[in-house]
Design a protein around this motif. Structure first.
Motif, PDB file in Angstrom:
ATOM      1  N   HIS A 172       0.823  -1.208   0.000  1.00  0.00           N
ATOM      2  CA  HIS A 172       0.000   0.000   0.000  1.00  0.00           C
ATOM      3  C   HIS A 172       0.860   1.264   0.000  1.00  0.00           C
ATOM      4  O   HIS A 172       0.476   2.281  -0.575  1.00  0.00           O
ATOM      5  N   GLN A 173       2.032   1.178   0.606  1.00  0.00           N
ATOM      6  CA  GLN A 173       2.932   2.322   0.613  1.00  0.00           C
ATOM      7  C   GLN A 173       3.445   2.605  -0.797  1.00  0.00           C
ATOM      8  O   GLN A 173       3.519   3.760  -1.229  1.00  0.00           O
ATOM      9  N   ARG A 174       3.763   1.543  -1.538  1.00  0.00           N
ATOM     10  CA  ARG A 174       4.246   1.727  -2.920  1.00  0.00           C
ATOM     11  C   ARG A 174       3.168   2.314  -3.826  1.00  0.00           C
ATOM     12  O   ARG A 174       3.451   3.119  -4.706  1.00  0.00           O
ATOM     13  N   SER A 175       1.919   1.883  -3.611  1.00  0.00           N
ATOM     14  CA  SER A 175       0.819   2.351  -4.480  1.00  0.00           C
ATOM     15  C   SER A 175       0.077   3.539  -3.895  1.00  0.00           C
ATOM     16  O   SER A 175      -0.841   4.066  -4.519  1.00  0.00           O
ATOM     17  N   ASP A 176       0.515   3.968  -2.685  1.00  0.00           N
ATOM     18  CA  ASP A 176      -0.118   5.108  -2.013  1.00  0.00           C
ATOM     19  C   ASP A 176      -1.626   4.903  -1.888  1.00  0.00           C
ATOM     20  O   ASP A 176      -2.422   5.785  -2.222  1.00  0.00           O
ATOM     21  N   ARG A 177      -2.014   3.743  -1.413  1.00  0.00           N
ATOM     22  CA  ARG A 177      -3.420   3.403  -1.229  1.00  0.00           C
ATOM     23  C   ARG A 177      -3.719   3.241   0.264  1.00  0.00           C
ATOM     24  O   ARG A 177      -2.839   2.861   1.043  1.00  0.00           O
ATOM     25  N   PRO A 178      -4.958   3.522   0.693  1.00  0.00           N
ATOM     26  CA  PRO A 178      -5.308   3.448   2.116  1.00  0.00           C
ATOM     27  C   PRO A 178      -5.466   2.012   2.601  1.00  0.00           C
ATOM     28  O   PRO A 178      -5.858   1.123   1.857  1.00  0.00           O
ATOM     29  N   LEU A 179      -5.171   1.812   3.878  1.00  0.00           N
ATOM     30  CA  LEU A 179      -5.307   0.514   4.533  1.00  0.00           C
ATOM     31  C   LEU A 179      -5.909   0.755   5.915  1.00  0.00           C
ATOM     32  O   LEU A 179      -5.378   1.559   6.688  1.00  0.00           O
ATOM     33  N   SER A 180      -7.003   0.079   6.214  1.00  0.00           N
ATOM     34  CA  SER A 180      -7.686   0.296   7.490  1.00  0.00           C
ATOM     35  C   SER A 180      -7.804  -1.008   8.261  1.00  0.00           C
ATOM     36  O   SER A 180      -7.671  -2.099   7.690  1.00  0.00           O
ATOM     37  N   LEU A 181      -8.049  -0.883   9.573  1.00  0.00           N
ATOM     38  CA  LEU A 181      -8.266  -2.080  10.369  1.00  0.00           C
ATOM     39  C   LEU A 181      -9.372  -1.856  11.385  1.00  0.00           C
ATOM     40  O   LEU A 181      -9.609  -0.730  11.830  1.00  0.00           O
ATOM     41  N   LEU A 182     -10.026  -2.957  11.718  1.00  0.00           N
ATOM     42  CA  LEU A 182     -11.019  -2.977  12.788  1.00  0.00           C
ATOM     43  C   LEU A 182     -10.500  -3.884  13.891  1.00  0.00           C
ATOM     44  O   LEU A 182     -10.027  -4.983  13.618  1.00  0.00           O
ATOM     45  N   PRO A 184      -7.796  -4.023   3.073  1.00  0.00           N
ATOM     46  CA  PRO A 184      -6.954  -3.419   2.030  1.00  0.00           C
ATOM     47  C   PRO A 184      -7.752  -2.467   1.138  1.00  0.00           C
ATOM     48  O   PRO A 184      -8.964  -2.629   0.960  1.00  0.00           O
ATOM     49  N   GLU A 185      -7.052  -1.472   0.611  1.00  0.00           N
ATOM     50  CA  GLU A 185      -7.642  -0.533  -0.346  1.00  0.00           C
ATOM     51  C   GLU A 185      -8.928   0.099   0.204  1.00  0.00           C
ATOM     52  O   GLU A 185      -9.882   0.351  -0.533  1.00  0.00           O
ATOM     53  N   THR A 186      -8.943   0.375   1.494  1.00  0.00           N
ATOM     54  CA  THR A 186     -10.165   0.868   2.131  1.00  0.00           C
ATOM     55  C   THR A 186      -9.859   2.109   2.971  1.00  0.00           C
ATOM     56  O   THR A 186      -9.027   2.059   3.889  1.00  0.00           O
ATOM     57  N   GLU A 187     -10.554   3.214   2.667  1.00  0.00           N
ATOM     58  CA  GLU A 187     -10.429   4.420   3.468  1.00  0.00           C
ATOM     59  C   GLU A 187     -11.142   4.239   4.792  1.00  0.00           C
ATOM     60  O   GLU A 187     -12.053   3.419   4.924  1.00  0.00           O
ATOM     61  N   VAL A 188     -10.756   5.020   5.778  1.00  0.00           N
ATOM     62  CA  VAL A 188     -11.273   4.828   7.120  1.00  0.00           C
ATOM     63  C   VAL A 188     -12.777   5.086   7.196  1.00  0.00           C
ATOM     64  O   VAL A 188     -13.488   4.463   8.001  1.00  0.00           O
ATOM     65  N   ALA A 189     -13.305   5.992   6.340  1.00  0.00           N
ATOM     66  CA  ALA A 189     -14.752   6.249   6.338  1.00  0.00           C
ATOM     67  C   ALA A 189     -15.517   4.987   5.923  1.00  0.00           C
ATOM     68  O   ALA A 189     -16.559   4.649   6.517  1.00  0.00           O
ATOM     69  N   LEU A 213     -19.405 -11.392   6.209  1.00  0.00           N
ATOM     70  CA  LEU A 213     -19.626  -9.968   6.001  1.00  0.00           C
ATOM     71  C   LEU A 213     -18.567  -9.311   5.114  1.00  0.00           C
ATOM     72  O   LEU A 213     -18.872  -8.420   4.324  1.00  0.00           O
ATOM     73  N   VAL A 214     -17.323  -9.762   5.234  1.00  0.00           N
ATOM     74  CA  VAL A 214     -16.226  -9.069   4.560  1.00  0.00           C
ATOM     75  C   VAL A 214     -15.992  -9.592   3.147  1.00  0.00           C
ATOM     76  O   VAL A 214     -16.563 -10.601   2.733  1.00  0.00           O
ATOM     77  N   ARG A 215     -15.111  -8.899   2.424  1.00  0.00           N
ATOM     78  CA  ARG A 215     -14.739  -9.306   1.071  1.00  0.00           C
ATOM     79  C   ARG A 215     -13.695 -10.428   1.112  1.00  0.00           C
ATOM     80  O   ARG A 215     -13.082 -10.673   2.145  1.00  0.00           O
ATOM     81  N   THR A 216     -13.498 -11.058  -0.033  1.00  0.00           N
ATOM     82  CA  THR A 216     -12.509 -12.134  -0.123  1.00  0.00           C
ATOM     83  C   THR A 216     -11.104 -11.627   0.196  1.00  0.00           C
ATOM     84  O   THR A 216     -10.309 -12.318   0.841  1.00  0.00           O
ATOM     85  N   GLU A 217     -10.793 -10.412  -0.230  1.00  0.00           N
ATOM     86  CA  GLU A 217      -9.449  -9.878  -0.044  1.00  0.00           C
ATOM     87  C   GLU A 217      -9.197  -9.359   1.371  1.00  0.00           C
ATOM     88  O   GLU A 217      -8.053  -9.051   1.732  1.00  0.00           O
ATOM     89  N   ASP A 218     -10.233  -9.236   2.187  1.00  0.00           N
ATOM     90  CA  ASP A 218     -10.056  -8.784   3.561  1.00  0.00           C
ATOM     91  C   ASP A 218      -9.507  -9.921   4.427  1.00  0.00           C
ATOM     92  O   ASP A 218      -9.738 -11.095   4.151  1.00  0.00           O
ATOM     93  N   CYS A 219      -8.788  -9.561   5.468  1.00  0.00           N
ATOM     94  CA  CYS A 219      -8.140 -10.556   6.332  1.00  0.00           C
ATOM     95  C   CYS A 219      -8.773 -10.515   7.715  1.00  0.00           C
ATOM     96  O   CYS A 219      -8.667  -9.510   8.419  1.00  0.00           O
ATOM     97  N   VAL A 220      -9.437 -11.614   8.108  1.00  0.00           N
ATOM     98  CA  VAL A 220     -10.074 -11.723   9.422  1.00  0.00           C
ATOM     99  C   VAL A 220      -9.214 -12.621  10.302  1.00  0.00           C
ATOM    100  O   VAL A 220      -8.909 -13.759   9.935  1.00  0.00           O
ATOM    101  N   CYS A 221      -8.808 -12.123  11.455  1.00  0.00           N
ATOM    102  CA  CYS A 221      -7.943 -12.887  12.359  1.00  0.00           C
ATOM    103  C   CYS A 221      -8.508 -12.856  13.781  1.00  0.00           C
ATOM    104  O   CYS A 221      -9.162 -11.894  14.190  1.00  0.00           O
ATOM    105  N   ARG A 222      -8.239 -13.911  14.495  1.00  0.00           N
ATOM    106  CA  ARG A 222      -8.494 -13.904  15.936  1.00  0.00           C
ATOM    107  C   ARG A 222      -7.197 -13.518  16.620  1.00  0.00           C
ATOM    108  O   ARG A 222      -6.203 -14.241  16.553  1.00  0.00           O
ATOM    109  N   LEU A 223      -7.230 -12.371  17.286  1.00  0.00           N
ATOM    110  CA  LEU A 223      -6.017 -11.867  17.914  1.00  0.00           C
ATOM    111  C   LEU A 223      -5.685 -12.660  19.173  1.00  0.00           C
ATOM    112  O   LEU A 223      -4.535 -12.847  19.534  1.00  0.00           O
TER     113      LEU A 223
END
Length: 361
Positions: free
Chosen positions: A225-235, A288-293, A268-278
């Motif tokens: 995301h840094q190379r492509s200057d794209r937003p990355l968010s987490l919940l 990925p590729e998701t603005e915070v809004a 609920l999420v997209r295929t490219e999203d990563c769901v983890c149990r912390l």
């Protein structure tokens, strides 16, 4: 002119020895090549069976594997010199009910060198459905062994006329089966390694990715995301009053809640999203590729889904809510900083009465 019989026999013996040496060298060279065993059987066995077809001068070579080594009921065709590229759709099969004599011979580890396959007792069962329509007259079939058991067979077919198989050809066919066995073993080891890797990065209870996977994946995504200057968010999601659920319904009841919530997240999420149990009752979703809004919108949908979810356990209905912290991942700082910010947001959501969403500042 008199012929020295001993000299003649010696020349024949030397010729056979030279032929077998030549074949062995060619097969060893093929087997030494590095191949990608993560692809299908047709791809990682094709060089071996094509070499076999050329060496033995036959019409077709195919590899068939038992469905169950200890109690085989079917032979499934996984590789064939007639095929090209990736194979889709159902694979050809032979059943023990239709060909009992042939199965018995292969299970016993016999090499079937049928000069005339139409009359050989081990292969004549194929007459109506296989041999005659395809004009197959000679068969040289050798069992593939692993751990002392036959796991399948390499089938070499000659068309149009019977054929007396030479001794070196039989030995060569058996070497080809051994080559297939070795390649299949490498494939099996690769599959085992994949399963072990999956287990290392998977939460056993929920089936989600675990913290170890998250940290590796996050570093990779941050770099991308840094190379492509794209937003990355987490919940960051924390189940509210989860200790009370464990106290009232026991840990098995709590585990069922965690599994159901994990399934809810995945749906609920997209295929490219990563769901983890912390860990414990904490979950992370990396977007990925998701603005915070937009991440806030995802969090809102997830909060509503959790509040509306009823988990049935031993005849009782368990209800729960979640508190969610949303953070814009700082691509120029360690990922742990973004996790800490999201964790603070979760704390604020709980302080505000739980069943809340807060944005990390």
């Amino acid at each position: 002119m008199a012929v020295n019989v001993k000299e003649y026999d010696g020349n024949v013996s030397n010729n056979r020895h030279n032929e077998l040496t030549h074949v062995t060298q060619r097969l060893r060279r093929v087997l030494s090549k590095e191949v990608d065993v993560s692809v299908g059987h047709q791809q990682f066995l094709s060089d071996i069976i094509l070499e076999a077809k050329a060496l033995l001068n036959v019409s077709r070579v195919s590899v068939w594997l038992f469905d169950d080594v200890t109690n085989p009921e079917k032979l499934v065709n996984f590789a064939n010199t007639d095929w090209e590229g990736v194979i889709t759709g159902p694979l050809p099969e032979l059943t023990v009910l239709d060909y009992p004599n042939y199965f018995r011979a292969i299970v016993n580890g016999e090499t079937i060198s049928a000069c005339d396959a139409i009359t050989d007792p081990r292969t004549k069962e194929f007459t109506e459905g296989y041999l005659i329509p395809q004009q197959i007259c000679a068969l040289l079939d050798t069992a593939i062994f692993q751990n002392g058991l036959a796991i399948g067979v390499v089938c070499c077919e000659g068309r149009f006329e019977p054929r007396d198989w030479l001794q070196w050809e039989v030995v060569a066919a058996e070497l080809i089966a051994d080559c297939c066995s070795r390649r299949l073993l490498v494939h099996e080891l690769w599959q085992m390694q994949q399963r072990l890797t999956e287990m290392a990065f998977q939460d056993v209870l929920t089936g989600l990715k675990n913290r170890r996977y998250l940290m590796d994946y996050a570093r990779s995504e941050m770099s991308r995301h840094q190379r492509s200057d794209r937003p990355l968010s987490l919940l960051m999601i924390d189940l509210d009053r989860f200790k009370l659920i464990n106290d009232e319904y026991g840990h098995d009841g709590g585990d069922e809640v965690l599994k159901q919530f994990a399934r809810c997240c995945n749906e609920l999420v997209r295929t490219e999203d990563c769901v983890c149990r912390l860990g414990g009752e904490e979950f992370i979703i990396l977007l990925p590729e998701t603005e915070v809004a937009k991440a806030m919108n995802v969090a809102q949908r997830l909060r509503e889904e959790a509040a509306g979810l009823t988990v049935q356990y031993e005849g009782k209905a368990i209800r729960f809510t979640v508190s969610i912290g949303v953070a814009d991942v700082n691509l120029h700082m360690p990922f742990s900083q973004s996790l800490k910010a999201a964790d603070q947001a979760v704390y604020q959501a709980k302080a505000a009465g739980r069943d809340q969403i807060k944005l990390a500042l």
